[in-house]
Design an enzyme around this catalytic site. Structure first.
Site, PDB file in Angstrom:
ATOM      1  N   THR A  40      67.928  32.011   5.717  1.00 27.83           N
ATOM      2  CA  THR A  40      68.727  32.461   6.869  1.00 27.83           C
ATOM      3  C   THR A  40      69.213  31.279   7.707  1.00 27.83           C
ATOM      4  OG1 THR A  40      67.341  34.432   6.911  1.00 27.83           O
ATOM      5  CG2 THR A  40      68.648  34.015   8.869  1.00 27.83           C
ATOM      6  N   GLU A  87      64.444  21.377  18.442  1.00 29.36           N
ATOM      7  CA  GLU A  87      65.014  22.266  19.466  1.00 29.36           C
ATOM      8  C   GLU A  87      64.923  23.743  19.087  1.00 29.36           C
ATOM      9  OE1 GLU A  87      66.587  21.539  22.736  1.00 29.36           O
ATOM     10  OE2 GLU A  87      65.917  23.607  22.543  1.00 29.36           O
ATOM     11  N   VAL A 125      61.651  26.798  19.412  1.00 32.85           N
ATOM     12  CA  VAL A 125      61.356  27.711  20.535  1.00 32.85           C
ATOM     13  C   VAL A 125      62.681  28.261  21.056  1.00 32.85           C
ATOM     14  CG1 VAL A 125      60.340  27.946  22.829  1.00 32.85           C
ATOM     15  CG2 VAL A 125      59.362  26.307  21.200  1.00 32.85           C
ATOM     16  N   GLY A 145      65.056  29.855  19.551  1.00 29.24           N
ATOM     17  CA  GLY A 145      66.187  29.855  18.613  1.00 29.24           C
ATOM     18  C   GLY A 145      67.337  28.999  19.114  1.00 29.24           C
ATOM     19  N   ILE A 185      68.648  28.825  22.068  1.00 34.78           N
ATOM     20  CA  ILE A 185      68.633  28.476  23.499  1.00 34.78           C
ATOM     21  C   ILE A 185      68.186  27.022  23.658  1.00 34.78           C
ATOM     22  CG2 ILE A 185      67.642  29.009  25.755  1.00 34.78           C
ATOM     23  CD1 ILE A 185      66.879  31.771  24.647  1.00 34.78           C
ATOM     24  N   GLY A 205      66.234  46.646  10.316  1.00 30.84           N
ATOM     25  CA  GLY A 205      66.109  45.228   9.956  1.00 30.84           C
ATOM     26  C   GLY A 205      65.835  44.324  11.148  1.00 30.84           C
ATOM     27  N   GLU A 219      60.190  42.956  10.999  1.00 31.41           N
ATOM     28  CA  GLU A 219      59.720  42.707   9.622  1.00 31.41           C
ATOM     29  C   GLU A 219      58.937  43.917   9.125  1.00 31.41           C
ATOM     30  OE1 GLU A 219      60.045  39.734   8.026  1.00 31.41           O
ATOM     31  OE2 GLU A 219      60.824  38.530   9.679  1.00 31.41           O
ATOM     32  N   LYS A 254      55.044  29.348  20.031  1.00 31.44           N
ATOM     33  CA  LYS A 254      56.131  28.820  20.867  1.00 31.44           C
ATOM     34  C   LYS A 254      55.599  28.339  22.223  1.00 31.44           C
ATOM     35  CE  LYS A 254      59.490  31.755  18.478  1.00 31.44           C
ATOM     36  NZ  LYS A 254      60.089  33.110  18.437  1.00 31.44           N
ATOM     37  N   GLY A 305      68.154  34.496  14.558  1.00 33.52           N
ATOM     38  CA  GLY A 305      69.418  34.733  13.853  1.00 33.52           C
ATOM     39  C   GLY A 305      69.942  33.452  13.239  1.00 33.52           C
TER      40      GLY A 305
END
Ligand code: HSE
Length: 399
Positions: free
Chosen positions: A11, A124, A127, A129, A131, A182, A185, A200, A297
């Protein structure tokens, strides 16, 4: 020109490949040099995908190629990610990762190897994603002592809690719906039991307070005990319930915890809904600052990884100073952590409640139970006070 190798074409890896190719001139201009993906490592084949041209199955090809400048690790899990990243750094390549398990466990060591080798280890995306939070914490908010961090750092649980709150659906129904869509999980344990948020907040605690906080030491409570009845009470007091990662320094003691917290509407985290993440920092000079966005994502996470690649290329020949000593920090226990509590008990003996908990604020309750918010108390004082009561629910309240 700088050559990049991406370890893992899942992903996040496919997102990194897409961003470096689709936004190539922009990314290269920001980096100050052309950036090219020379290799993508994966065990699988991808027939018909353009990635085939750069696909390799053997990490040695990447480690032994002196023309590879930056390795991007987006495989997840501690092994073989740790071995591959360590070898890349030791071979004089910078490494950028989105892997929270790797960073929480081995971050301090990998930073120190990068320093020895005059390269960079950046993380980066590990934690929040997409941001930006790591770079602001270590490079921007350098004038302040960080008094507290409160983070909604898991999109799956935030989505479940939002649906329970907005639609009045119970936990099991919302979880099943989230799995069908989805968003969660099939094995949701790492999210709903708080283990993902724990890694995190371990990373943020180590960076904010400059010494290794072991994730194993962090008290972690998930969201499985939260009910729609709890949310009914929240509506009465204008509050919500969010799964928070907390890091707090009081005197010389650092506390770190993951648990559901009652959040009032005046806290900016109150409005963070669905799969969004947000991290609120409290600086002693700056006051509150909040970072909000998509915490997971493909493209949001890959965007943060590519920003690390740009930074690593810009810093070629120099290492960014990241203060994270490998010496372990003993953190304060959940018993010593002080906070108010939202409590529901069976029965209605207010004299007994006040005798045990002191002055409390009552909330109009359901038949057969008494609900209230306590004053600030330590975990051990709460446990002592609660002895002898039939506690239906107890949730910490954000101060
Ligand atoms: N499972 C995580 C979440 C993904 O739900 O936020 C990002 O670590």
């Amino acid at each position: 020109m700088k050559n990049i190798a991406i370890l893992g074409y899942g992903t996040v890896g496919s997102g990194v490949y897409k961003i470096i190719n689709d936004n190539n001139s922009h990314v290269s201009r920001r980096a100050g040099e052309e950036i090219k993906v020379k290799y993508v490592l994966d065990l699988r084949d991808f027939p018909g995908d353009p990635v085939e041209e750069v696909l390799v199955h053997d990490v040695d090809v990447i480690i032994e190629d002196e023309s590879v400048d930056v390795v991007v690790e987006v495989m997840g899990g501690v092994e073989p990610a740790y071995t591959f990243v360590k070898r890349a750094l030791q071979a004089g390549k910078s490494a950028c990762t989105s892997n929270k398990e790797l960073v929480a466990k081995h971050g301090a060591e990998l930073i120190s190897i990068a320093q020895e080798k005059n390269v960079n280890f950046f993380f980066e995306a590990s934690v929040g994603g997409g941001i930006p939070i790591i770079r602001p914490l270590i490079e921007c908010i350098t004038a302040d002592h960080i008094e507290e961090i409160q983070g909604i750092m898991n999109g799956t649980t935030n989505y479940i809690l939002t649906k329970m709150e907005d639609e009045g659906a119970d936990f099991d129904t919302v979880l099943k719906d989230a799995q069908d869509k989805g968003y969660a999980e099939r094995n949701p344990e790492a999210d709903i039991e708080g283990h993902d948020a724990c890694r995190k907040i371990a990373i943020l605690s180590s960076l904010a307070y400059e010494k290794q906080v072991d994730f194993e030491d962090i008290y972690t409570e998930g969201i499985t005990k939260i009910t729609t009845d709890d949310f009914d009470y929240m509506k009465k007091i204008g509050a919500s319930i969010k799964l928070l990662g907390i890091a707090r320094k009081e005197g010389s003691t650092v506390y770190s915890m993951v648990a559901p917290f009652v959040i009032y509407a005046d806290n900016p985290l109150y409005n963070v809904k669905d799969v969004f993440n947000a991290i609120l920092l409290k600086g002693d000079m700056l006051g509150d600052v909040m970072f909000y966005g998509k915490g997971a994502g493909s493209l949001p996470t890959a965007s943060a990884v590519v920003s690390d690649v740009v930074d690593a290329v810009k810093r070629t020949g120099a290492t960014a100073e990241i203060l994270w000593e490998s010496t372990k920090r003993e953190i304060g226990s959940a018993d010593a952590f002080t906070t108010p509590y939202f409590v529901r008990i069976k029965g209605g003996d207010k004299a007994a409640v006040e005798n045990a908990f002191g002055t409390v604020e009552y909330i109009d309750g359901k038949d057969g139970e008494t609900a209230f918010i306590t004053g600030v108390m330590s975990g051990s004082d709460f446990n002592k006070a609660a002895e002898g009561f039939d506690v239906v629910s107890r949730i910490r309240v954000s101060k």
